[in-house]
Design an enzyme around this catalytic site. Sequence first.
Site, mmCIF file in Angstrom:
data_model
loop_
_atom_site.group_PDB
_atom_site.id
_atom_site.type_symbol
_atom_site.label_atom_id
_atom_site.label_comp_id
_atom_site.label_asym_id
_atom_site.label_seq_id
_atom_site.Cartn_x
_atom_site.Cartn_y
_atom_site.Cartn_z
ATOM 1 N N LYS A 170 0.859 -1.185 0.000
ATOM 2 C CA LYS A 170 0.000 0.000 0.000
ATOM 3 C C LYS A 170 0.900 1.242 0.000
ATOM 4 O O LYS A 170 1.837 1.326 0.784
ATOM 5 C CB LYS A 170 -0.884 -0.013 1.251
ATOM 6 C CG LYS A 170 -2.173 0.739 1.110
ATOM 7 C CD LYS A 170 -3.164 0.335 2.202
ATOM 8 C CE LYS A 170 -4.560 0.756 1.859
ATOM 9 N NZ LYS A 170 -5.563 0.249 2.810
ATOM 10 N N GLU A 184 -18.993 -6.034 10.000
ATOM 11 C CA GLU A 184 -19.956 -5.342 10.859
ATOM 12 C C GLU A 184 -21.015 -6.285 11.425
ATOM 13 O O GLU A 184 -21.429 -6.138 12.569
ATOM 14 C CB GLU A 184 -20.637 -4.207 10.078
ATOM 15 C CG GLU A 184 -19.743 -2.997 9.807
ATOM 16 C CD GLU A 184 -18.824 -3.178 8.623
ATOM 17 O OE1 GLU A 184 -18.887 -4.233 7.961
ATOM 18 O OE2 GLU A 184 -18.001 -2.271 8.350
ATOM 19 N N ARG A 207 -25.448 -2.869 7.036
ATOM 20 C CA ARG A 207 -25.058 -4.265 6.816
ATOM 21 C C ARG A 207 -25.361 -5.125 8.038
ATOM 22 O O ARG A 207 -25.473 -6.335 7.946
ATOM 23 C CB ARG A 207 -23.569 -4.307 6.466
ATOM 24 C CG ARG A 207 -23.086 -5.661 6.141
ATOM 25 C CD ARG A 207 -21.851 -5.671 5.316
ATOM 26 N NE ARG A 207 -22.086 -5.369 3.902
ATOM 27 C CZ ARG A 207 -21.082 -5.296 3.029
ATOM 28 N NH1 ARG A 207 -19.846 -5.454 3.452
ATOM 29 N NH2 ARG A 207 -21.298 -5.047 1.754
HETATM 30 C C1 LIG Z 1 -18.756 -2.601 4.785
HETATM 31 C C2 LIG Z 1 -17.606 -1.619 4.832
HETATM 32 N N1 LIG Z 1 -16.985 -1.391 6.007
HETATM 33 C C3 LIG Z 1 -15.960 -0.513 6.082
HETATM 34 C C4 LIG Z 1 -15.553 0.162 4.952
HETATM 35 C C5 LIG Z 1 -14.447 1.210 5.054
HETATM 36 N N2 LIG Z 1 -13.289 0.825 4.262
HETATM 37 C C6 LIG Z 1 -13.052 1.325 3.058
HETATM 38 S S1 LIG Z 1 -11.684 0.719 2.369
HETATM 39 C C7 LIG Z 1 -11.344 -0.210 3.758
HETATM 40 C C8 LIG Z 1 -10.121 -1.059 3.839
HETATM 41 C C9 LIG Z 1 -10.116 -2.025 2.683
HETATM 42 O O1 LIG Z 1 -8.973 -2.855 2.801
HETATM 43 P P1 LIG Z 1 -8.637 -3.781 1.580
HETATM 44 O O2 LIG Z 1 -9.850 -4.479 1.114
HETATM 45 O O3 LIG Z 1 -7.498 -4.628 2.002
HETATM 46 O O4 LIG Z 1 -8.212 -2.781 0.415
HETATM 47 P P2 LIG Z 1 -6.894 -1.886 0.343
HETATM 48 O O5 LIG Z 1 -7.316 -0.506 0.782
HETATM 49 O O6 LIG Z 1 -5.863 -2.503 1.224
HETATM 50 O O7 LIG Z 1 -6.509 -1.931 -1.108
HETATM 51 C C10 LIG Z 1 -12.337 -0.055 4.688
HETATM 52 C C11 LIG Z 1 -12.370 -0.727 6.009
HETATM 53 C C12 LIG Z 1 -16.238 -0.105 3.745
HETATM 54 N N3 LIG Z 1 -15.913 0.546 2.601
HETATM 55 N N4 LIG Z 1 -17.227 -0.996 3.713
HETATM 56 MG MG LIG Z 2 -5.500 -4.416 1.919
#
Ligand SMILES: Cc1ncc(C[n+]2csc(CCOP(=O)(O)OP(=O)(O)O)c2C)c(N)n1
Ligand SMILES: [Mg+2]
Length: 639
Positions: free
Chosen positions: A291, A375, A403
């Site tokens: 990242k 969640e 959710r």
């Molecule tokens: C249901 C839900 N909960 C929380 C979020 C907030 N959120 C957005 S991106 C993220 C992290 C995502 O991590 P990952 O899937 O590993 O993607 P990366 O950013 O590492 O590429 C979160 C928790 C969301 N978008 N949807």
């Molecule tokens: Mg990730």
Amino acid sequence: MSERTGQPGNLLESVKGPGDLKRLAADELPVLAAEIRDLLIASTARSGGHLGPNLGVVELTIAMHRVFDSPHDRILWDTGHQAYVHKMLTGRAGRFDTLRQEGGLSGYPSQAESEHDIIENSHASTALSYADGLAKAYRLRGEADRTVVAVIGDGALTGGMAWEALNNIAASKDLPLIIVVNDNGRSYSPTIGGLASHLASLRTNQRYEDVLDFVKGNLTRVPVVGAPVYDALHGVKKGLKDVLAPQVMFEDLGLKYIGLVDGHDEQAVEAALRRARDFRRPVIVHVLTKKGFGYSPAENHDEDCFHSPGVFDPLTGEEKPKPHGWTNVFGQEMVRLGAERRDIVAITAAMLGPTGLIPFSEAYPDRLYDVGIAEQHALTSAAGLALGGLHPVVAVYATFLNRAFDQLLMDVALHRLPVTVVLDRAGVTGDDGASHNGMWDLSILQVVPGLSIAVPRDEPRLRELLAEAVEIDDGPSVVRYPKGAVATEIEAVGRLGEMDVLRAGDPDVLLVSVGPMAELCMEAADLLDAQGISATVVDPRWVKPLDEALTAAARVHKLVVVVEDNGRVGAVGDAVARMLRDADVDVPVRTYGIPQRFLDHAKRPKILGEIGLTSQDIARQITEAIAKRSPVLENHPTR
Ligand SMILES: Cc1ncc(C[n+]2csc(CCOP(=O)(O)OP(=O)(O)O)c2C)c(N)n1
Ligand SMILES: [Mg+2]
Ligand SMILES: CC(=O)[C@@H](O)[C@H](O)COP(=O)(O)O
């Protein structure tokens, strides 16, 4: 470092779509990747945005659009916050100066922007289910030559929906469906849980690949017997892999697995994707990325690798300081309450920093649970914690509570459990688009028996109401507040039951102000004064259950107006109207809130202005309502 102009570099400028990208020679791709990174940094520095996630998928996205044929092949992005590079390579690089601006590029895929975009919902863990459905549709329609590719992050993979989808996908051996696990080891903070450690063990178990390469390199040089021996060894690959690398669970699910691929080696990713494509069946391609890759301020940003920074200096990575926000107040108050009440524990769904719980986790590390992007699990685990004698505080963004509605209703409220749910980013959030606005909770939570909802108008009330919420031990409580800086403090001038009277007026209009709408309502009352209309402004503090004193107050007014930062349908305004109807108080009620539609992205103030949640609009509409009814009202005895 090249001068970052905020405009696409020449090579990127020449890529108007995947066709142009496919025509580039392999040795041009590193130059393209550098130009993409420059544009990512320049555009997010100016407007904020998901820099870290997008820096991590530059080579991956280039490879995907060179191997697959979008939009004939469909590329899906889970959560969608990491689709900026996809947008640049599908003809939108020249629009990145409008990123997340009103009328400009959305920060997520947008069907209106491009035929290459599909999923607009920014709620995580959905892409595999979409992919399952899409691939089945193509098969049924005789379009099985179309490959469906879903990119899902290691964080999103901790969401339950992803596993429901994997269970189904694994059963469909003939679906040309490729799941790219973009594994950077993080959501915001490092991804948690058994899955995360399994992925980590695969990442660290490069041993297996190294041994295999060593064997291949040496054995095949042995004349005659070498190659067959290597093939035999390779034939026991599964066993070898299990011995050298941990149980690869994906294969045990019945899914082909290709990995681990260096996600920043574009040619290696292309090779892996071509192999996966040729299987014509569900395949997992496990890609290791970093990242923030390629921009040291992001790579070295401990908290979240510049997951979604605000405006920052591109040269230094220095972020513009954020104002003292609701989130900070919540975080501080949780530390204070945690000291007073040892039964208070906190739960985050992979958003420790964004929900303000870092101070609590530092003060009480054994009382903070990060459940991943889960969640639903968070709410029912909270129910378990409450059954075990604790008082959990679950902090999520308002929109993501959707959710976990059934878990709140049937696992928490049905059992009258003392769980407090804190909803940050409630109301219009703005630049994260339609699926991020917290405009649903005041409506959907109205139907939960025994649940109480508090909506603080400012910092003192947030502290006060949070303290009251954690004292409720015979059912769930909810406290909700918006994104950003705390509102101006407004002291009460009196009480009406448990409600704060913010302004006592003659009984023309009873203005019921919900939470942070107080400032707007007070300004509207002043504007009404100038029209000779007097308004009493009350802040209910608790909007569920409503205070019976509201009925008595309404009886003596000519008009009741409710102003809230939530969708209008079925929210506080409707609850007030129902309460007055039930009490045979037939004073007219007007409700002002967010129109019940999906809002395009723009800054919060801009959207509030567009939907009429301003003091001028409210005052004007009240004046018109009074004028419309005045003949009747003049002759109507005040009740
Ligand atoms: C249901 C839900 N909960 C929380 C979020 C907030 N959120 C957005 S991106 C993220 C992290 C995502 O991590 P990952 O899937 O590993 O993607 P990366 O950013 O590492 O590429 C979160 C928790 C969301 N978008 N949807
Ligand atoms: Mg990730
Ligand atoms: C994609 C996602 O869900 C989050 O990263 C979201 O962008 C958070 O936005 P704020 O924390 O800036 O409100």
